[in-house]
Structures are given as structure tokens and as C-alpha cells.
Design a protein around this motif. Sequence first.
Motif, short mmCIF file in Angstrom:
data_model
loop_
_atom_site.label_atom_id
_atom_site.label_comp_id
_atom_site.label_asym_id
_atom_site.label_seq_id
_atom_site.Cartn_x
_atom_site.Cartn_y
_atom_site.Cartn_z
N ALA A 174 0.83 -1.22 0.00
CA ALA A 174 0.00 0.00 0.00
C ALA A 174 0.86 1.27 0.00
CB ALA A 174 -0.95 -0.01 1.19
N LEU A 175 2.10 1.17 0.47
CA LEU A 175 2.98 2.34 0.43
C LEU A 175 3.16 2.85 -0.99
CD1 LEU A 175 5.98 1.40 2.80
CD2 LEU A 175 4.30 3.21 3.15
N THR A 176 3.07 1.93 -1.96
CA THR A 176 3.30 2.36 -3.36
C THR A 176 2.12 3.15 -3.91
OG1 THR A 176 2.37 0.41 -4.47
CG2 THR A 176 4.69 0.28 -3.80
N LEU A 177 0.99 3.12 -3.21
CA LEU A 177 -0.17 3.86 -3.72
C LEU A 177 0.12 5.36 -3.72
CD1 LEU A 177 -3.06 1.92 -1.94
CD2 LEU A 177 -2.33 1.71 -4.32
N ASP A 178 0.74 5.82 -2.64
CA ASP A 178 0.96 7.27 -2.48
C ASP A 178 2.39 7.73 -2.73
OD1 ASP A 178 -1.68 7.64 -1.77
OD2 ASP A 178 -1.27 7.12 0.33
N TYR A 179 3.34 6.82 -2.61
CA TYR A 179 4.77 7.22 -2.73
C TYR A 179 5.43 6.49 -3.90
CZ TYR A 179 3.78 8.95 1.89
OH TYR A 179 3.22 9.62 2.95
N PRO A 180 6.40 7.16 -4.52
CA PRO A 180 7.02 6.51 -5.70
C PRO A 180 8.09 5.48 -5.29
CG PRO A 180 7.92 8.71 -5.39
CD PRO A 180 6.90 8.53 -4.31
N PHE A 181 7.88 4.81 -4.16
CA PHE A 181 8.84 3.81 -3.70
C PHE A 181 8.77 2.57 -4.58
CE2 PHE A 181 7.82 5.44 0.85
CZ PHE A 181 8.66 6.51 0.67
N HIS A 182 9.89 1.86 -4.63
CA HIS A 182 9.88 0.53 -5.24
C HIS A 182 9.93 -0.46 -4.08
CE1 HIS A 182 11.61 1.68 -9.46
NE2 HIS A 182 10.81 2.61 -8.98
N ILE A 183 8.84 -1.13 -3.82
CA ILE A 183 8.84 -2.15 -2.77
C ILE A 183 9.22 -3.47 -3.44
CG2 ILE A 183 7.48 -3.33 -0.98
CD1 ILE A 183 7.49 -0.38 -0.45
N ARG A 184 10.33 -4.05 -3.01
CA ARG A 184 10.83 -5.25 -3.69
C ARG A 184 10.76 -6.44 -2.74
NH1 ARG A 184 15.51 -3.81 -6.76
NH2 ARG A 184 16.73 -4.68 -5.06
N PHE A 185 9.92 -7.37 -3.06
CA PHE A 185 9.80 -8.56 -2.23
C PHE A 185 10.88 -9.56 -2.67
CE2 PHE A 185 5.52 -6.72 -2.06
CZ PHE A 185 5.35 -6.65 -0.68
N ILE A 186 11.78 -9.87 -1.74
CA ILE A 186 12.88 -10.80 -2.05
C ILE A 186 12.57 -12.15 -1.41
CG2 ILE A 186 15.37 -11.21 -1.83
CD1 ILE A 186 15.78 -8.27 -1.26
N GLU A 187 12.62 -13.20 -2.20
CA GLU A 187 12.39 -14.53 -1.62
C GLU A 187 13.51 -14.88 -0.65
OE1 GLU A 187 9.85 -16.61 -5.24
OE2 GLU A 187 12.02 -16.85 -5.21
N TYR A 188 13.12 -15.41 0.48
CA TYR A 188 14.11 -15.83 1.49
C TYR A 188 15.00 -16.93 0.93
CZ TYR A 188 16.00 -18.44 5.41
OH TYR A 188 16.85 -19.11 6.24
#
Length: 327
Positions: A174-188
Motif C-alpha cells: 500500500a505504500l506504493t499507492l501514495d509514494y514513488p517507492f519501489h517495494i521489492r519482495f525478495i524470496e528468502y
Amino acid sequence: MIAGNRPINYLRISVTDRCNFRCLYCVPSSPFAVIAHKKIASYEEILRITRLACELGITKVRITGGEPFVRKDIFSFLERLCAIESLKDISITTNGALLTRKKIKKLISLGIKRLNLSLDTLDPAKFARITGRDRFQNVKDAIFTAHELGISPVKINTVILRGINDDEIENMTALTLDYPFHIRFIEYMPMGDTAVKKQQQVLTREIKEKIESRFGKLLPVQRTANDGPAKKYQITGAAGIVGFITPISSHFCSECNRLRLTSRGTLRPCLLNNYEKDILNPLRKGASDDELKQIIVDTLTKKPLFHGLTDPSVKGIPISHMTSIGG
Ligand code: SAM
Ligand code: SF4
């Protein structure tokens, strides 16, 4: 430099094995020793190896650790690194806990415009459980300050673990809705004896399904030069990007352009393979530039075509922890 048809232009430098955090998925669960100071490559030594690697075609460097900002005088090192003309791109991966506004401004003044910060949860209590430290607010402040000061993109690395933070996938997204962040999910990636069990690994498909059931279909985003292995998507109308880094469910070895330099001065052609070549001791014994360059070239001949984390027939599952190699 070429390794198995892959052009190698990216050097990841771990400047320290020390860290101010104790992330469950990263540090060993049993007591462990840090590397003796005299065995750690000095800044001078790292710079010499980097300059030689640049002469062989390296144009991009990422500084990592351990936690890079716990090493003394890191800014004087960064200043000298940024002065290497052939380096076109310098970035840093950090947990952000020590990144004050003043330090972020300093990074920007050196020409460092890209930062990856690690954050696995938006819940301060869960943050303390994962990292072993009560520093959520510092990290959150660093992320938002970096954004405010013009770091672009601010990339946020998130490792999702079952039973620990798998209920945060939607919050983080949800952070990406308002901010131009790249949220990167890294597999463990199971490396060494961490407190995390393999069964706690949450693969990309599951994460993506959760995101789509909350936010609707993820739209693929065109790749750019600095994407690395992340596959990028966007929620309709969102300001930011959701990325997936899939070393387990879909390895990206055929596109891997990386070489690693560990803080103890070994070159490592693959994060997930135990092969390493010592370059620090030859350097300390007086090796010439040409001899050191040959060590770099020889190391790359050992770059595997794929890693063995998902294939039990491949020998050499990594026994080193992320902190001792550099993530
Ligand atoms: N201390 C810095 C940080 O946390 O950003 C830099 C080093 S850390 C080893 C680099 C990245 O590796 C972090 O984003 C962290 O989440 C990730 N990482 C560490 N252990 C991991 C593991 N076992 N599997 C997947 N990612 C891991
Ligand atoms: Fe430290 Fe980064 Fe490892 Fe966490 S992931 S323990 S912050 S090196």
C-alpha cells in the motif's frame, strides 16, 4: 569481462561483516565470531581492487555489508570511490538505522542518488522481533527523508516470512499507492543456520496473489537499466512500483552480471555458491596490477551457470551467511 555469455559490469562490495541489527533471516542463530580487523580489507585495498576491476569493465558498484554505515570513516571511502571516473553508477544497500538527514544530504552531494533500504514490516513491535533492535522509527525516517531529499527511486527490500510478517504484504504494498517507492519482495534464501526455517519461505506467486486479491491486477512495468533482477509491476494508478526478486522460484542466473568482493577480500562470482578466490592476500604480498587483474578474470571463469538452492543435485549450498558475504 564475460562469464558464460554474460557481460560482467557490476561489482558488489561488502565493506564490513558487522551489523547493528540481528535480522532473523540473515545472522546465524548460534554464536558467531566477526572477522578480525586486520583480516578485513582496508579502504585503500578495496579502492585498488575496484579500480582494477573498472579497467576490466566494471561500471557499476553497490556498497553493502553487514551494515555499511557501521564502518568507521565510510564517507571518506565513498568520496574516493565516487572519484573513480569510469564508475557510472554507485549505490548502497543499508538498513537505514544510522542514516540521518545530514548523512543522506552528504550522500547526495557525493553523487549517490540511489539507495536500497531494508524494511520488512510497518509494525514497530514486529520490526524489533525481526531485527532484534527497536529502531523502526529511525528506518522509517530515513526512508521518508531520502524520498524528500530527492533520492530516486527509494527502493525498499522486504523479505516475507510465514508466521512472522506474511500479514504485512498488503501494508507494505500500500505504500506504493501514495509514494514513488519501489517495494521489492525478495524470496528468502536459506543460507547457513539462521533462525528461519525453509518452511517459512513465502514464494513470489503467493505474495503476488495476495496483492492482486486486495489491489486488483498488477500491471507489468517496462524494465530500465537499473532494475537488476527485479520483475516490476504497478497497481493501477499507484505512484510506486512493486518488484519481485525470485532467486528461488525463478532464478535469474542467465542474466547475472555480478561479481562480489567480500569484506575479507575474497572475490565471489555467485552469492549462492561457496566458491571464493582470495585477492587480498596476494595484494598484501605485493602482487602487481596485472597479477591482481588475472585473479579477477580467473574468478569469473568459475561463475556458475545457475545456483544450487533449488536443485539438490548441485553441490555447494552456501554455508556462509549473508553478513559475511555481503547481500
Ligand atoms: N545491512 C544492509 C541491509 O540490511 O540492507 C545491507 C546488507 S543485507 C545482507 C542486504 C539485503 O539482503 C537486505 O535487503 C536483506 O533483507 C537481504 N537478506 C539478508 N538475508 C537474506 C536471506 N537469507 N534471504 C533473502 N534476503 C536476505
Ligand atoms: Fe544486518 Fe542487513 Fe543482515 Fe539485517 S539484513 S542483519 S541489517 S546485514
